[in-house]
Design an enzyme around this catalytic site. Sequence first.
Site, PDB file in Angstrom:
ATOM      1  N   ARG A  56       4.794   1.593  -4.356  1.00 40.95           N
ATOM      2  CA  ARG A  56       3.552   1.664  -5.144  1.00 40.95           C
ATOM      3  C   ARG A  56       3.744   2.649  -6.294  1.00 40.95           C
ATOM      4  O   ARG A  56       3.101   3.684  -6.384  1.00 40.95           O
ATOM      5  CB  ARG A  56       2.386   1.974  -4.219  1.00 40.95           C
ATOM      6  CG  ARG A  56       2.238   0.826  -3.240  1.00 40.95           C
ATOM      7  CD  ARG A  56       1.120   1.013  -2.301  1.00 40.95           C
ATOM      8  NE  ARG A  56      -0.068   0.333  -2.754  1.00 40.95           N
ATOM      9  CZ  ARG A  56      -1.161   0.229  -2.037  1.00 40.95           C
ATOM     10  NH1 ARG A  56      -1.225   0.776  -0.850  1.00 40.95           N
ATOM     11  NH2 ARG A  56      -2.210  -0.406  -2.497  1.00 40.95           N
ATOM     12  N   GLN A  71       3.104  -1.921 -10.470  1.00 45.00           N
ATOM     13  CA  GLN A  71       1.666  -2.156 -10.278  1.00 45.00           C
ATOM     14  C   GLN A  71       1.300  -3.642 -10.351  1.00 45.00           C
ATOM     15  O   GLN A  71       0.444  -4.117  -9.622  1.00 45.00           O
ATOM     16  CB  GLN A  71       0.868  -1.379 -11.308  1.00 45.00           C
ATOM     17  CG  GLN A  71       0.270  -0.133 -10.704  1.00 45.00           C
ATOM     18  CD  GLN A  71      -0.417   0.764 -11.712  1.00 45.00           C
ATOM     19  OE1 GLN A  71      -0.501   0.446 -12.888  1.00 45.00           O
ATOM     20  NE2 GLN A  71      -0.890   1.889 -11.248  1.00 45.00           N
ATOM     21  N   ASP A  80       1.684  -5.435  -7.008  1.00 41.35           N
ATOM     22  CA  ASP A  80       1.076  -4.769  -5.860  1.00 41.35           C
ATOM     23  C   ASP A  80       0.006  -5.645  -5.200  1.00 41.35           C
ATOM     24  O   ASP A  80      -1.189  -5.532  -5.476  1.00 41.35           O
ATOM     25  CB  ASP A  80       0.480  -3.431  -6.344  1.00 41.35           C
ATOM     26  CG  ASP A  80      -0.118  -2.622  -5.219  1.00 41.35           C
ATOM     27  OD1 ASP A  80      -0.086  -3.082  -4.061  1.00 41.35           O
ATOM     28  OD2 ASP A  80      -0.635  -1.525  -5.497  1.00 41.35           O
ATOM     29  N   SER A 110      -2.877  -3.922  -3.128  1.00 39.33           N
ATOM     30  CA  SER A 110      -4.062  -3.502  -3.886  1.00 39.33           C
ATOM     31  C   SER A 110      -4.947  -4.696  -4.233  1.00 39.33           C
ATOM     32  O   SER A 110      -6.171  -4.620  -4.130  1.00 39.33           O
ATOM     33  CB  SER A 110      -3.645  -2.792  -5.182  1.00 39.33           C
ATOM     34  OG  SER A 110      -3.143  -1.517  -4.878  1.00 39.33           O
ATOM     35  N   TYR A 119      -0.297   7.928  -0.280  1.00 41.35           N
ATOM     36  CA  TYR A 119      -0.961   7.485   0.947  1.00 41.35           C
ATOM     37  C   TYR A 119      -1.474   8.686   1.737  1.00 41.35           C
ATOM     38  O   TYR A 119      -0.981   9.801   1.563  1.00 41.35           O
ATOM     39  CB  TYR A 119       0.027   6.741   1.850  1.00 41.35           C
ATOM     40  CG  TYR A 119       0.260   5.305   1.471  1.00 41.35           C
ATOM     41  CD1 TYR A 119      -0.774   4.373   1.528  1.00 41.35           C
ATOM     42  CD2 TYR A 119       1.508   4.860   1.080  1.00 41.35           C
ATOM     43  CE1 TYR A 119      -0.559   3.052   1.194  1.00 41.35           C
ATOM     44  CE2 TYR A 119       1.735   3.537   0.752  1.00 41.35           C
ATOM     45  CZ  TYR A 119       0.702   2.638   0.810  1.00 41.35           C
ATOM     46  OH  TYR A 119       0.915   1.330   0.488  1.00 41.35           O
TER      47      TYR A 119
HETATM   48  P1  NAD Z   1      -4.721   2.484   2.774  1.00 40.79           P
HETATM   49  O1  NAD Z   1      -5.221   1.096   2.877  1.00 40.79           O
HETATM   50  O2  NAD Z   1      -3.456   2.862   3.456  1.00 40.79           O
HETATM   51  O3  NAD Z   1      -5.853   3.462   3.340  1.00 40.79           O
HETATM   52  C1  NAD Z   1      -7.186   3.346   2.920  1.00 40.79           C
HETATM   53  C2  NAD Z   1      -7.796   4.699   2.738  1.00 40.79           C
HETATM   54  O4  NAD Z   1      -8.032   5.316   4.005  1.00 40.79           O
HETATM   55  C3  NAD Z   1      -6.956   5.702   1.942  1.00 40.79           C
HETATM   56  O5  NAD Z   1      -7.660   6.084   0.780  1.00 40.79           O
HETATM   57  C4  NAD Z   1      -6.776   6.860   2.899  1.00 40.79           C
HETATM   58  O6  NAD Z   1      -6.765   8.118   2.244  1.00 40.79           O
HETATM   59  C5  NAD Z   1      -7.999   6.701   3.783  1.00 40.79           C
HETATM   60  N1  NAD Z   1      -7.944   7.439   5.054  1.00 40.79           N
HETATM   61  C6  NAD Z   1      -6.881   7.706   5.848  1.00 40.79           C
HETATM   62  N2  NAD Z   1      -7.264   8.456   6.893  1.00 40.79           N
HETATM   63  C7  NAD Z   1      -8.594   8.678   6.759  1.00 40.79           C
HETATM   64  C8  NAD Z   1      -9.562   9.381   7.517  1.00 40.79           C
HETATM   65  N3  NAD Z   1      -9.247  10.063   8.631  1.00 40.79           N
HETATM   66  N4  NAD Z   1     -10.844   9.389   7.077  1.00 40.79           N
HETATM   67  C9  NAD Z   1     -11.214   8.720   5.963  1.00 40.79           C
HETATM   68  N5  NAD Z   1     -10.341   8.041   5.195  1.00 40.79           N
HETATM   69  C10 NAD Z   1      -9.047   8.028   5.595  1.00 40.79           C
HETATM   70  O7  NAD Z   1      -4.601   2.954   1.272  1.00 40.79           O
HETATM   71  P2  NAD Z   1      -4.664   2.123  -0.095  1.00 40.79           P
HETATM   72  O8  NAD Z   1      -6.065   1.888  -0.457  1.00 40.79           O
HETATM   73  O9  NAD Z   1      -3.782   0.942   0.001  1.00 40.79           O
HETATM   74  O10 NAD Z   1      -4.005   3.134  -1.112  1.00 40.79           O
HETATM   75  C11 NAD Z   1      -4.281   4.498  -1.073  1.00 40.79           C
HETATM   76  C12 NAD Z   1      -3.863   5.158  -2.351  1.00 40.79           C
HETATM   77  O11 NAD Z   1      -2.500   4.851  -2.706  1.00 40.79           O
HETATM   78  C13 NAD Z   1      -4.623   4.734  -3.577  1.00 40.79           C
HETATM   79  O12 NAD Z   1      -5.897   5.194  -3.655  1.00 40.79           O
HETATM   80  C14 NAD Z   1      -3.705   5.311  -4.656  1.00 40.79           C
HETATM   81  O13 NAD Z   1      -3.872   6.676  -4.790  1.00 40.79           O
HETATM   82  C15 NAD Z   1      -2.366   5.011  -4.079  1.00 40.79           C
HETATM   83  N6  NAD Z   1      -1.894   3.791  -4.741  1.00 40.79           N
HETATM   84  C16 NAD Z   1      -1.051   3.944  -5.807  1.00 40.79           C
HETATM   85  C17 NAD Z   1      -0.610   2.812  -6.479  1.00 40.79           C
HETATM   86  C18 NAD Z   1       0.303   2.916  -7.651  1.00 40.79           C
HETATM   87  O14 NAD Z   1       0.521   3.973  -8.152  1.00 40.79           O
HETATM   88  N7  NAD Z   1       0.887   1.813  -8.064  1.00 40.79           N
HETATM   89  C19 NAD Z   1      -1.019   1.553  -6.099  1.00 40.79           C
HETATM   90  C20 NAD Z   1      -1.892   1.445  -5.021  1.00 40.79           C
HETATM   91  C21 NAD Z   1      -2.310   2.567  -4.358  1.00 40.79           C
END
Ligand code: NAD
Length: 378
Positions: free
Chosen positions: A122, A127, A130, A133, A229
């Site tokens: 990621r 992007q 992805d 996402s 993450y």
């Molecule tokens: P995910 O599906 O793995 O998790 C969903 C959410 O659950 C996350 O925001 C995580 O912080 C949250 N979480 C974990 N434990 C928790 C708890 N105990 N209580 C409440 N919330 C909790 O994550 P995702 O949505 O696929 O991606 C997370 C992050 O990854 C994004 O917000 C971003 O910062 C990053 N990301 C970066 C890129 C990129 O740079 N290309 C692309 C996608 C995502």
Amino acid sequence: MKIGIPKETVSGETRIAVIPSMISTLTKMEHEVLVEKDAGAGASFSDQQFTDAGAKIAGSSKDLYQSSDIILKVQPPDEKEAGLFKEGSTLVSFLAPLDNLLLVKKLAERKITSFSMEFVPRITRAQSMDALSSMATIGGYKAVLIAANHLGKIFPLLMTAAGSIPPATVFVLGAGVAGLQAIATAKRLGAKVEAFDPRPAVKEQVKSLGAQFVEMELPEEDVETKGGYAKEQSDAFLVKEQEAIAARLPKVDVVITTAQIFGKKAPILITEEMVKMMRPGSVIVDMAAEQGGNCELTKANETIEKHNVTIQGAVNLPALVPVHASQMYSKNITNLLKHLLQATPYDFEDEITKGACITHDGKIVNEMVADAVQKGGK
Ligand code: NAD
């Protein structure tokens, strides 16, 4: 190269890996595209649309797999499908490799080069590839609509001659990609929205969508990996978080939970005792259902009612929005394929190619997956 797009066989799967309007991207690269008969039906795309776009239709999955050098799929292949690949061919798909170790072993044995959409790094450069996402965006949107359907209340504030109705309160736990889209959707429907996520960067994102960030006093822990993450939290952290969530639950109508830890079971954020504190008629949509659920009572792929609360164990929400889910997935998978085919043979020095590759040349090349296989997982 011959690129094959099979009909998905998993029950309830309506998406297709490549939609008609993306076929020309592949044919312009001088590839031949074969689509299995009726493969687009679940997403309302006809065979005619595929042939008009320049693809050929394969009458059976056997024909398709046997004549394709590259297979583009949505769901991991089942055992029968895994046996159909041409030896030495390439597979690009969601593979959930850590949950499908037998499949991974079989792909290696059959000398399939497999790339997992979940393992595309990621990073900014990737992007446009992805799919996690994209699908989380669709899922977050749909989760709110499902909650609205189950709730015996409307979401927006209404002031009418028949009296005033306050807005519904929606609490979103986990504000990653799915959670942020759930917040935006609930706001558009007029709800009052609050959210929490342990990663510090999220607070501003939540506020920028017009939602309230719920402050919690939690033990200081390193909560984020280098990749953005969340890290697995300690039991002490989760107990404190549960206490803070419990204080909010009697005041909300809907909870959308999305909290996940990559490659691990989802954290329990709502216990049965906490469900009992909720208002009668409240709704929980648990988007972490497949990873064990964020609510202790969640049953994956079922809607249950317990203690006057409806709990939906949401599974594969993107399949409920097949047109746009397939459109977004098509773009992601063709962008990844274009990237992979920039070098033949594949350039395993490249971060994206290396990161996404699970099996190659008879071996499991992804360390995390190879470790899991060695530890004797299924
Ligand atoms: P995910 O599906 O793995 O998790 C969903 C959410 O659950 C996350 O925001 C995580 O912080 C949250 N979480 C974990 N434990 C928790 C708890 N105990 N209580 C409440 N919330 C909790 O994550 P995702 O949505 O696929 O991606 C997370 C992050 O990854 C994004 O917000 C971003 O910062 C990053 N990301 C970066 C890129 C990129 O740079 N290309 C692309 C996608 C995502």
